[in-house]
Design an enzyme around this catalytic site. Structure first.
Site, PDB file in Angstrom:
ATOM      1  CD  GLN A 157      -3.148   0.781   2.015  1.00 55.54           C
ATOM      2  OE1 GLN A 157      -4.094   0.161   1.523  1.00 55.54           O
ATOM      3  NE2 GLN A 157      -3.130   1.169   3.279  1.00 55.54           N
ATOM      4  CD  GLU A 196      -2.724   7.622   3.354  1.00 50.68           C
ATOM      5  OE1 GLU A 196      -1.499   7.505   3.595  1.00 50.68           O
ATOM      6  OE2 GLU A 196      -3.589   7.055   4.024  1.00 50.68           O
ATOM      7  CG  ASP A 218       0.435   0.410   5.184  1.00 52.25           C
ATOM      8  OD1 ASP A 218       0.204  -0.771   5.513  1.00 52.25           O
ATOM      9  OD2 ASP A 218      -0.439   1.297   5.160  1.00 52.25           O
ATOM     10  CD  GLU A 274       0.536   0.787   8.699  1.00 53.07           C
ATOM     11  OE1 GLU A 274      -0.685   0.902   8.465  1.00 53.07           O
ATOM     12  OE2 GLU A 274       1.341   1.746   8.621  1.00 53.07           O
ATOM     13  CG  ASP A 287      -3.780   0.094  10.182  1.00 52.03           C
ATOM     14  OD1 ASP A 287      -4.644   0.450  11.006  1.00 52.03           O
ATOM     15  OD2 ASP A 287      -3.808   0.460   8.998  1.00 52.03           O
ATOM     16  CE  LYS A 338      -4.840   3.923   9.855  1.00 53.38           C
ATOM     17  NZ  LYS A 338      -5.188   2.916   8.811  1.00 53.38           N
ATOM     18  NE  ARG A 393      -8.032   5.138   8.425  1.00 54.62           N
ATOM     19  CZ  ARG A 393      -8.847   4.132   8.785  1.00 54.62           C
ATOM     20  NH1 ARG A 393      -9.510   4.201   9.923  1.00 54.62           N
ATOM     21  NH2 ARG A 393      -8.992   3.074   8.017  1.00 54.62           N
ATOM     22  CB  SER A 394      -6.844   6.832   2.386  1.00 56.32           C
ATOM     23  OG  SER A 394      -8.025   6.113   2.684  1.00 56.32           O
ATOM     24  CE  LYS A 429       1.103   4.957   7.019  1.00 51.81           C
ATOM     25  NZ  LYS A 429       0.389   3.661   7.053  1.00 51.81           N
TER      26      LYS A 429
END
Length: 450
Positions: free
Chosen positions: A185, A228, A265, A309, A336, A361, A390-391, A412
């Site tokens: 990702q 992102e 990630d 991650e 995550d 998160k 978050r995205s 992050k």
């Protein structure tokens, strides 16, 4: 006592143009304060549930029902409440919803109320967000008994007081953040050699801009970006992303490993099927958990990777135990989807020896207090917390405020493109200038480097 006098909500839009919830809370003697809930694309099964309208309007993504819940049921229950009692506010929200995953009122509505209430209380007291969040953080009780061993010495500064965090910044994106161009990702950099937040951010921006030129020169898209802000090129393999970023680091005049190190990630849940990891970008390889671990070890052997991650899927607990026993002394292993900012899942990981770090998160769990409780459990047991965006992000800067106030050590946010990302980096630059707080830097990764 900052009593809530007014609460309302509206439907606004996140960085993907999808609706989300903004809540405004006003306390007696204070100003109206707002908070906006982000949304993820790569979501774990254990996350708190957003409430979406469905139907044809806006592709079914509308949040008018969640907004109405705030304006009616939640507002009626909370007007007159003490906004300074964050734990009580959040517990009442949980009880009012009455479901295990906040699905009745919507976690998107509940989180915005939780955060807006915190900002409203800070306003009434005349405190900065850092001062107020720090007070809330200090109220979260230890999860350790008096006989329990303390966290490792390297982690004792994490969570101890306000500090500027080490940024973990997207360079190249794949998976659900960039149309599945790559299996993994995000390929990220951390400025481990920098001595201040602003210096580290400057290094990152320099490498990011250089990477765009490297991609263009290599025949790839060096302008298109993912959700992102990381570049989204259609590369030949996952590993090629690392090679191109190494080239960009060197062309920018920095040293891979010494100045800037990798974080990846993997988000492996999203290509895990029938007990195997399916890597389409690597020639359609199908890997068992042990083969996936061996592949990650090979990467760590050949690249300056200090953080991985979701290297394995969210329910591959046996695999996570094997991954941790293999790599935990060399790199940070972040859960995550595995932990979902949930104390029960994190406690299971601690008991099993799965991972050594946790992504934090806010909207995964749905209230500020529950988020802080997960962070406390992590810090108490030597797991490094990494506060994350978050995205689907917004102009809300809560995660920047929270990272500084709690001294979490790492953040992050995304890449250094797109204003929903830069608004948070700019907030950190402001705090760096205003506060006499240390920059954690590579010390946040001490365990991984040890």
């Amino acid at each position: 006592m900052p009593r809530i006098t007014h609460m309302t909500a509206r439907e606004v839009f996140d960085s993907r143009g999808r609706p989300t919830v903004e809540v405004v809370v006003t306390c007696a003697g204070g100003r109206p304060c707002r908070a906006i809930t982000p949304a993820g694309a790569s979501t774990g099964a254990a996350e708190a549930a957003e409430l979406r309208d469905g139907g044809n309007r806006l592709g079914g993504w509308g949040v008018r029902r969640a907004v109405e819940n705030v304006r009616t049921e939640i507002a009626n229950a909370f007007v007159g409440c003490d906004a300074a009692d964050q734990a009580l506010i959040d517990q009442r929200l949980i009880d009012l919803d009455g479901t295990p995953n906040k699905s009745r009122l919507g976690a998107n509505a509940i989180l915005a109320v939780s955060l807006a209430s915190a900002y409203a209380a800070a306003s009434t007291f005349g405190r900065s967000p850092i001062e107020h969040f720090q007070r809330l953080w200090k109220k979260i009780p230890s999860t350790l008994s008096s006989e329990a061993p303390a966290a490792p010495a390297s982690a004792t500064s994490i969570g101890a007081g306000p500090s500027l965090p080490l940024p973990m910044v997207n360079m190249i994106s794949g998976g659900k953040h960039a149309g599945g161009q790559l299996d993994f990702q995000d390929f990220l950099l951390m400025p481990v050699g920098a001595t201040s937040f602003s210096q580290g951010l400057e290094w990152i921006i320099t490498v990011y801009q250089t990477l765009g030129r490297v991609l263009n020169a290599s025949g790839y898209e060096g302008t298109l970006v993912g959700d992102e802000g990381g570049y989204g090129p259609r590369l030949q393999s996952n590993q090629e992303a690392l090679d191109l970023i190494i080239e960009a680091i060197q062309r920018a005049g920095y040293r891979p490993g010494d100045d800037l190190a990798f974080a990846i990630d993997v988000a492996s849940t999203h290509f895990y099927r029938d007990g195997f990891y399916h890597l389409a970008a690597d020639g359609g390889r199908r890997l068992s958990s042990q083969e996936m671990i061996a592949s990650l070890v090979d990467w760590v052997d050949h690249y300056p990777i200090l953080s991985i991650e979701d290297g394995l899927a969210e329910e591959d607990w046996e695999g996570w135990q094997a991954l941790t026993s293999t790599l935990a002394e060399r790199v940070q292993l972040i859960g995550d989807d595995l932990f979902a900012t949930n104390v029960n899942r994190l406690q299971r990981g601690i008991d099993l020896g799965a991972g050594n770090s946790v992504l934090i998160k806010l909207n995964q769990i749905g209230t500020l207090t529950e988020t802080l409780q997960t962070m406390r459990l992590a810090v108490d047991h030597g797991y490094a917390p990494v506060i994350s965006a978050r995205s689907g992000e917004t102009e809300d800067v809560t995660i920047a405020d929270l990272a500084v106030a709690t001294g979490a050590g790492q953040i992050k946010i995304g890449s250094v493109a797109r204003s929903e990302r830069l608004v948070k980096y700019n907030q950190l630059l402001r705090w760096e200038e205003e506060l006499n707080a240390p920059y954690v830097g590579s010390a946040a990764l001490y365990e991984a480097q040890g």
